[in-house]
Scaffold this motif. Structure first.
Motif, PDB file in Angstrom:
ATOM      1  N   UNK A 179      65.996  53.398  -8.287  1.00 63.28           N
ATOM      2  CA  UNK A 179      65.584  52.277  -7.275  1.00 63.28           C
ATOM      3  C   UNK A 179      66.336  52.443  -6.192  1.00 63.28           C
ATOM      4  N   UNK A 180      67.701  52.742  -6.066  1.00 65.68           N
ATOM      5  CA  UNK A 180      68.659  52.972  -5.045  1.00 65.68           C
ATOM      6  C   UNK A 180      67.891  53.875  -3.899  1.00 65.68           C
ATOM      7  N   UNK A 181      67.850  54.959  -4.594  1.00 62.80           N
ATOM      8  CA  UNK A 181      67.287  56.452  -3.976  1.00 62.80           C
ATOM      9  C   UNK A 181      65.838  56.069  -3.022  1.00 62.80           C
ATOM     10  N   UNK A 182      65.040  55.121  -3.637  1.00 64.28           N
ATOM     11  CA  UNK A 182      63.664  54.790  -3.109  1.00 64.28           C
ATOM     12  C   UNK A 182      63.586  53.394  -2.437  1.00 64.28           C
ATOM     13  N   UNK A 183      64.936  52.936  -2.164  1.00 61.06           N
ATOM     14  CA  UNK A 183      65.096  51.477  -1.404  1.00 61.06           C
ATOM     15  C   UNK A 183      64.446  51.702  -0.130  1.00 61.06           C
ATOM     16  N   UNK A 184      63.475  50.524   0.032  1.00 59.38           N
ATOM     17  CA  UNK A 184      62.900  50.301   1.448  1.00 59.38           C
ATOM     18  C   UNK A 184      63.201  49.217   2.052  1.00 59.38           C
ATOM     19  N   UNK A 230      68.590  48.223   3.035  1.00 60.93           N
ATOM     20  CA  UNK A 230      70.061  48.263   2.466  1.00 60.93           C
ATOM     21  C   UNK A 230      70.602  49.633   2.206  1.00 60.93           C
ATOM     22  N   UNK A 231      69.976  50.476   1.532  1.00 54.03           N
ATOM     23  CA  UNK A 231      70.427  51.626   1.191  1.00 54.03           C
ATOM     24  C   UNK A 231      70.642  52.636   2.354  1.00 54.03           C
ATOM     25  N   UNK A 283      67.211  56.858   8.412  1.00 58.79           N
ATOM     26  CA  UNK A 283      67.123  57.578   7.218  1.00 58.79           C
ATOM     27  C   UNK A 283      68.200  57.966   6.553  1.00 58.79           C
ATOM     28  N   UNK A 284      69.399  57.464   7.133  1.00 58.00           N
ATOM     29  CA  UNK A 284      70.848  57.993   6.822  1.00 58.00           C
ATOM     30  C   UNK A 284      71.367  56.923   5.731  1.00 58.00           C
ATOM     31  N   UNK A 338      76.371  50.582   1.862  1.00 59.24           N
ATOM     32  CA  UNK A 338      75.885  50.109   0.631  1.00 59.24           C
ATOM     33  C   UNK A 338      75.430  51.114  -0.510  1.00 59.24           C
ATOM     34  N   UNK A 339      74.863  52.136   0.123  1.00 59.46           N
ATOM     35  CA  UNK A 339      74.231  53.202  -0.657  1.00 59.46           C
ATOM     36  C   UNK A 339      75.464  53.795  -1.313  1.00 59.46           C
ATOM     37  N   UNK A 340      76.348  54.465  -0.623  1.00 63.78           N
ATOM     38  CA  UNK A 340      77.676  54.899  -0.909  1.00 63.78           C
ATOM     39  C   UNK A 340      78.418  54.422  -2.059  1.00 63.78           C
ATOM     40  N   UNK A 341      78.602  52.829  -1.868  1.00 65.34           N
ATOM     41  CA  UNK A 341      79.482  52.132  -2.722  1.00 65.34           C
ATOM     42  C   UNK A 341      78.707  52.041  -4.167  1.00 65.34           C
TER      43      UNK A 341
END
Length: 85
Positions: A28-33, A36-37, A42-43, A47-50
């Motif tokens: 879900x994080x990877x496909x976040x639209x 937030x992530x 597109x970088x 939030x993504x890294x944490x």
């Protein structure tokens, strides 16, 4: 240290559950639209890294707890077979 059979099964189930939950979360994080992530370019964001770090930590801890549970289950089965014979 000896674990009870129920404690061993609980730890094993917790390890499996941890993997199931966190794999779903990472997908879900990877496909976040929502933005937030990943930023507009597109970088990955902070939030993504944490949250990826939290997921990796949970994978490691879930694996360790699950292995402890699996060893306890195996030991209780060996002990039960030894008492029968």
């Amino acid at each position: 240290m000896k674990l009870s059979r129920s404690a061993s099964w609980f730890l094993l189930a917790f390890g499996v559950w941890s993997w199931f939950i966190w794999i779903t979360f990472v997908k879900n994080l990877w496909n976040d639209g929502s933005g937030l992530a990943f930023d507009d370019a597109g970088d990955p964001t902070a939030y993504f890294w944490v949250h990826l770090l939290l997921a990796i930590t949970s994978f490691v801890l879930g694996t360790v707890v699950g292995v402890i549970g699996l060893r306890g289950v195996r030991a209780s089965r060996r002990g039960a077979r030894g008492e029968e014979g």
